[in-house]
Design a protein around this motif. Structure first.
Motif, short mmCIF file in Angstrom:
data_model
loop_
_atom_site.label_atom_id
_atom_site.label_comp_id
_atom_site.label_asym_id
_atom_site.label_seq_id
_atom_site.Cartn_x
_atom_site.Cartn_y
_atom_site.Cartn_z
N THR A 25 5.75 -1.69 1.80
CA THR A 25 4.95 -2.73 2.47
C THR A 25 5.48 -3.00 3.87
OG1 THR A 25 4.34 -5.07 2.46
CG2 THR A 25 6.30 -4.49 1.20
N SER A 26 4.56 -3.28 4.78
CA SER A 26 4.98 -3.59 6.15
C SER A 26 5.37 -5.06 6.28
CB SER A 26 3.84 -3.28 7.14
OG SER A 26 2.71 -4.09 6.84
N GLU B 169 9.91 2.55 6.84
CA GLU B 169 10.48 1.91 8.03
C GLU B 169 11.14 0.61 7.60
OE1 GLU B 169 7.19 0.62 10.48
OE2 GLU B 169 6.01 0.11 8.71
N PHE C 95 -2.81 0.71 5.30
CA PHE C 95 -3.47 0.16 6.48
C PHE C 95 -2.80 0.64 7.76
CE2 PHE C 95 -5.30 -4.12 4.74
CZ PHE C 95 -6.36 -3.42 4.20
N ARG C 96 -1.46 0.47 7.79
CA ARG C 96 -0.82 0.47 9.10
C ARG C 96 -0.03 1.72 9.45
NH1 ARG C 96 -0.98 -4.58 7.11
NH2 ARG C 96 -2.01 -6.15 8.41
N ILE D 10 -4.85 -3.47 -4.20
CA ILE D 10 -6.11 -3.81 -4.84
C ILE D 10 -6.63 -2.64 -5.65
CG2 ILE D 10 -6.77 -5.58 -3.16
CD1 ILE D 10 -8.19 -3.47 -1.54
N ASP D 11 -5.78 -1.63 -5.82
CA ASP D 11 -6.24 -0.37 -6.42
C ASP D 11 -6.09 -0.33 -7.94
OD1 ASP D 11 -3.46 0.06 -6.80
OD2 ASP D 11 -3.29 1.23 -4.97
N GLN E 191 0.45 -6.41 -3.40
CA GLN E 191 -0.64 -6.71 -2.46
C GLN E 191 -1.78 -5.73 -2.67
OE1 GLN E 191 1.32 -7.58 1.70
NE2 GLN E 191 2.67 -6.32 0.46
N ALA F 87 0.81 -1.22 0.00
CA ALA F 87 0.00 0.00 0.00
C ALA F 87 0.84 1.28 0.00
CB ALA F 87 -0.93 -0.02 1.20
N HIS G 296 -3.51 -10.21 -3.68
CA HIS G 296 -4.73 -10.11 -2.86
C HIS G 296 -5.95 -9.75 -3.70
CE1 HIS G 296 -1.94 -9.36 0.84
NE2 HIS G 296 -1.95 -10.62 0.46
P1 CNA Z 1 0.51 -1.69 5.28
O1 CNA Z 1 0.53 -2.78 6.27
O2 CNA Z 1 -0.44 -0.56 5.52
O3 CNA Z 1 2.00 -1.11 5.20
C1 CNA Z 1 2.36 -0.03 4.41
C2 CNA Z 1 3.85 0.17 4.54
O4 CNA Z 1 4.25 1.16 3.62
C3 CNA Z 1 4.29 0.63 5.92
O5 CNA Z 1 5.48 -0.04 6.27
C4 CNA Z 1 4.53 2.13 5.73
O6 CNA Z 1 5.53 2.64 6.59
C5 CNA Z 1 4.99 2.16 4.31
N1 CNA Z 1 4.71 3.41 3.60
C6 CNA Z 1 3.60 4.19 3.65
N2 CNA Z 1 3.70 5.21 2.80
C7 CNA Z 1 4.91 5.08 2.18
C8 CNA Z 1 5.61 5.82 1.19
N3 CNA Z 1 5.09 6.91 0.63
N4 CNA Z 1 6.84 5.39 0.82
C9 CNA Z 1 7.40 4.29 1.37
N5 CNA Z 1 6.78 3.55 2.31
C10 CNA Z 1 5.56 3.94 2.71
O7 CNA Z 1 0.25 -2.23 3.81
P2 CNA Z 1 0.74 -3.60 3.13
O8 CNA Z 1 0.51 -3.44 1.70
O9 CNA Z 1 2.05 -4.02 3.61
O10 CNA Z 1 -0.33 -4.63 3.74
C11 CNA Z 1 -0.97 -5.51 2.98
C12 CNA Z 1 -2.46 -5.16 2.80
C13 CNA Z 1 -2.76 -3.72 2.61
C14 CNA Z 1 -2.91 -5.77 1.51
O11 CNA Z 1 -3.81 -6.79 1.77
C15 CNA Z 1 -3.58 -4.67 0.67
O12 CNA Z 1 -4.67 -5.14 -0.02
C16 CNA Z 1 -3.94 -3.65 1.67
N6 CNA Z 1 -4.14 -2.27 1.19
C17 CNA Z 1 -4.06 -1.94 -0.12
C18 CNA Z 1 -4.26 -0.63 -0.52
C19 CNA Z 1 -4.14 -0.29 -1.98
O13 CNA Z 1 -4.50 -1.11 -2.82
N7 CNA Z 1 -3.62 0.89 -2.31
C20 CNA Z 1 -4.55 0.38 0.41
C21 CNA Z 1 -4.64 -0.02 1.77
C22 CNA Z 1 -4.44 -1.32 2.14
#
Ligand code: CNA
Length: 280
Positions: free
Chosen positions: A212-213, A238, A47-48, A120-121, A118, A36, A138
């Motif tokens: 991604t986290s 991070e 998300f996080r 979904i956008d 991961q 994300a 996903h």
């Molecule tokens: P997450 O767990 O929310 O982690 C996001 C990570 O990205 C974190 O470590 C943040 O510190 C880091 N981060 C945030 N902004 C930036 C940036 N500008 N530059 C660099 N790093 C950044 O999201 P993950 O994708 O790891 O978790 C998996 C889930 C989130 C999946 O199942 C997705 O479907 C789901 N998700 C997707 C979307 C989307 O499609 N855009 C949005 C929200 C959640």
């Protein structure tokens, strides 16, 4: 291996060394793993992230826990919260980021072996990355169907419902089941394509991990499938997933668009990157 162990493949643990690795022709099968964080600059919350992340802002939806919004068991009883959220995430309202365009550039230059996302956008498709190089681990909002009889549901009707956060129902009135996009919820299987293409990670000569986290399994284990001696580069706010623990890991902590621009500079691709991004 400690963080100070000297690299085996790269000159040093820097983006300049990663660029050299690519320019020398030694990295021609690049695997990219995203989350994300590569879409937050497009205006889609992750998300996080504390405060701005969706999980921090779900209180208004009165959920037992934030993950419930993507839980199939919960969705059956209470689909409304998912549709409140879907309104914020639905494709069509957002523009791909510089990071998406960088991945497209890799594909254009024949260097992208596979992208695992991961997200979904659908912003990877919007950026013009060829479909066969994308694994949407996903799922995505690209298709939707009834969760009971699996009848597909038309996109135009879906868009109408999502825009007003209304829950769509199966068009077969005898069924009347809830309609859900083909996003993988908790308690649902990952697409089989994920398992098939996962084997490609073993053939990669460079891995780029962005935004991604690495907390959701089995996706989170992909970086561990990269062969020893193959550089893994993390572009993230991070440090996550134990990255940095191998001799050829490079950590580029901060926002990923800035990191990617730095790599593009080192590659001599910066003008092309910006031009492609503006042209989208
Ligand atoms: P997450 O767990 O929310 O982690 C996001 C990570 O990205 C974190 O470590 C943040 O510190 C880091 N981060 C945030 N902004 C930036 C940036 N500008 N530059 C660099 N790093 C950044 O999201 P993950 O994708 O790891 O978790 C998996 C889930 C989130 C999946 O199942 C997705 O479907 C789901 N998700 C997707 C979307 C989307 O499609 N855009 C949005 C929200 C959640």
């Amino acid at each position: 291996i400690s963080d100070d162990t000297p690299p085996e493949t790269l000159r040093d643990r820097s983006l300049a060394a990663v660029a050299e690795h690519i320019k020398s022709g030694k990295a021609r099968r690049i695997v990219v793993m995203t989350g994300a964080g590569i879409s937050t600059a497009a205006g889609i919350p992750d998300f996080r992230s504390p405060e701005t992340g969706l999980y921090a802002n779900l209180a208004k939806l009165n959920l037992p826990q934030p993950e419930a919004v993507f839980d199939l068991v919960f969705f059956r009883q209470n689909p409304e919260p998912f549709y409140v959220l879907a309104k914020d995430l639905y494709p069509g309202n957002f523009h791909p980021t510089v990071s998406h365009v960088f991945i497209r550039l890799l594909s254009k230059k024949g260097l992208l072996l596979q992208l695992f996302t991961q997200n979904i956008d659908c912003l990877e498709r919007a950026a013009g990355i060829p479909d066969d190089l994308i694994v949407e681990a996903h799922g995505s909002f690209a298709h939707q169907r009834c969760i009971e009889c699996k009848t597909p549901y038309p996109e135009d009707l879906m868009r109408e419902h999502v825009q007003v956060a209304k829950v769509p129902r199966c068009l077969d009135e005898a069924c009347g089941g809830l309609v859900k996009p083909d996003i993988v919820f908790f308690h649902e299987a990952m697409p089989s394509l994920f398992y098939h293409r996962r084997e490609l990670v073993d053939r990669a000569d460079l891995a780029l991990i962005l935004g991604t986290s690495l907390q959701v399994h089995p996706f989170a284990s992909l970086p561990s499938l990269v062969r020893d001696g193959v550089p893994r580069v993390l572009f993230n706010m991070e440090r996550v997933g134990g990255l940095g623990s191998q001799a050829d890991d490079v950590l580029e902590l901060g926002d990923c668009d800035t990191g990617v621009r730095k790599l593009a500079d080192a590659l001599g691709w910066r003008d092309e990157l910006e031009a492609e991004w503006r042209a989208l």
